[in-house]
Write an enzyme that holds these catalytic residues in place. Structure first.
Site, mmCIF file in Angstrom:
data_model
loop_
_atom_site.group_PDB
_atom_site.id
_atom_site.type_symbol
_atom_site.label_atom_id
_atom_site.label_comp_id
_atom_site.label_asym_id
_atom_site.label_seq_id
_atom_site.Cartn_x
_atom_site.Cartn_y
_atom_site.Cartn_z
ATOM 1 N N LYS A 13 0.969 -1.131 0.050
ATOM 2 C CA LYS A 13 -0.034 -0.008 0.165
ATOM 3 C C LYS A 13 0.858 1.195 0.051
ATOM 4 O O LYS A 13 0.437 2.195 -0.625
ATOM 5 C CB LYS A 13 -0.922 0.146 1.090
ATOM 6 C CG LYS A 13 -1.918 -1.029 1.350
ATOM 7 C CD LYS A 13 -3.157 -0.933 2.226
ATOM 8 C CE LYS A 13 -2.335 -1.173 3.645
ATOM 9 N NZ LYS A 13 -1.673 -2.273 4.092
ATOM 10 N N ARG A 88 -9.586 1.407 9.367
ATOM 11 C CA ARG A 88 -9.208 0.105 9.762
ATOM 12 C C ARG A 88 -10.197 -1.053 10.209
ATOM 13 O O ARG A 88 -9.883 -2.216 10.108
ATOM 14 C CB ARG A 88 -8.101 -0.218 10.882
ATOM 15 C CG ARG A 88 -6.895 0.357 10.344
ATOM 16 C CD ARG A 88 -5.667 0.500 11.612
ATOM 17 N NE ARG A 88 -4.383 1.251 11.151
ATOM 18 C CZ ARG A 88 -3.285 0.367 10.608
ATOM 19 N NH1 ARG A 88 -3.482 -0.793 10.320
ATOM 20 N NH2 ARG A 88 -2.360 1.023 10.288
ATOM 21 N N ARG A 123 12.721 -9.822 4.333
ATOM 22 C CA ARG A 123 13.267 -8.514 4.613
ATOM 23 C C ARG A 123 14.338 -8.478 5.607
ATOM 24 O O ARG A 123 14.201 -9.308 6.805
ATOM 25 C CB ARG A 123 12.210 -7.491 5.043
ATOM 26 C CG ARG A 123 11.260 -7.450 4.020
ATOM 27 C CD ARG A 123 10.375 -6.013 4.030
ATOM 28 N NE ARG A 123 9.604 -5.996 5.152
ATOM 29 C CZ ARG A 123 8.389 -5.210 5.290
ATOM 30 N NH1 ARG A 123 8.047 -4.545 4.107
ATOM 31 N NH2 ARG A 123 7.750 -5.287 6.282
ATOM 32 N N ARG A 167 -0.488 -10.448 12.582
ATOM 33 C CA ARG A 167 -0.741 -9.139 11.851
ATOM 34 C C ARG A 167 -1.822 -9.530 10.812
ATOM 35 O O ARG A 167 -2.835 -8.845 10.672
ATOM 36 C CB ARG A 167 0.299 -8.406 11.312
ATOM 37 C CG ARG A 167 1.306 -7.631 12.409
ATOM 38 C CD ARG A 167 2.388 -7.059 11.778
ATOM 39 N NE ARG A 167 1.789 -5.961 11.166
ATOM 40 C CZ ARG A 167 2.702 -5.158 10.128
ATOM 41 N NH1 ARG A 167 4.152 -5.639 10.251
ATOM 42 N NH2 ARG A 167 2.303 -4.019 9.599
#
Length: 212
Positions: A13, A88, A123, A167
């Site tokens: 996003k 959200r 990552r 998450r």
């Protein structure tokens, strides 16, 4: 054009928001930045938010949506805006409507959890200079060492597998229901997220009918 960007953590996003700013010439607004600006500017809702933040409390939805309404009323949003990270929850979406904030399109970047897990858990960040890497897409030349300064690269806590899964569970439970909310209002636009970044941007622009 007033847009909302939806998508799971790691769906891209933020990257798309930056590209859409360039293409559409409208600002991208994140919840965190809005809260900090409202507090710094001493607005009525900013002062309310400050109380909750200083006391370690969650800022209530009506306060957050009040800050959104204040922010999008500013001159730089006259031709549109991109909301990234808000709403959200269904309660926030309801509050956004109640505040009179018009939304034209809600773009949901669709991508499988397995792909997101691979992206985020792969990552790596330099412990010293902060340079970013990915074990598949952008690996270091020497395993475990930063190309720029030679320091160790590490996995951020947010990118640990168990954190990523938590998450994603929270996203599916609380935020994904917004797709149905906006689909009923004929505002939802689904975009395939597992494709090159520029292809995603092109699909978004096509889905929202933008002429750039």
């Amino acid at each position: 054009m007033n847009l909302i960007l939806l998508g799971a953590p790691g769906a891209g996003k933020g990257t798309q928001a930056e590209l859409l700013i360039e293409q559409l010439g409208i600002p991208s607004i994140s919840t965190g930045n809005m809260l900090r600006e409202a507090v710094a500017n001493g607005t009525e809702t900013g002062l309310k938010a400050k109380y909750y933040m200083e006391n370690g409390l969650l800022v209530p939805d009506d306060v957050i949506m009040g800050i959104v309404a204040e922010r999008v009323a500013q001159p730089d949003c006259q031709n549109g805006f991109i909301l990234d990270g808000v709403p959200r929850t269904l309660a926030q979406a309801d509050a956004l409507e109640a505040a009179g904030v018009r939304i034209d399109h809600v773009v949901s970047i669709e991508i499988d959890d397995e792909v997101i897990e691979g992206r985020m858990t792969g990552r790596r960040v330099c412990s010293k200079c902060g340079a970013s890497y990915h074990i598949v897409a952008n690996p270091t030349k020497v395993e475990g060492k930063c190309d720029l300064c030679g320091s160790d690269v590490t996995t951020r806590k947010d990118d640990a597998p168990e954190t990523v899964r938590k998450r994603l569970v929270e996203y599916h439970a609380k935020t994904e229901v917004l797709k149905e909310f906006y689909a009923k209002r004929d505002k939802l636009r689904l975009v395939e997220g597992n494709q090159p970044i520029k292809a995603i941007t092109a699909e978004i622009l096509n889905k929202i009918g933008a002429r750039v």
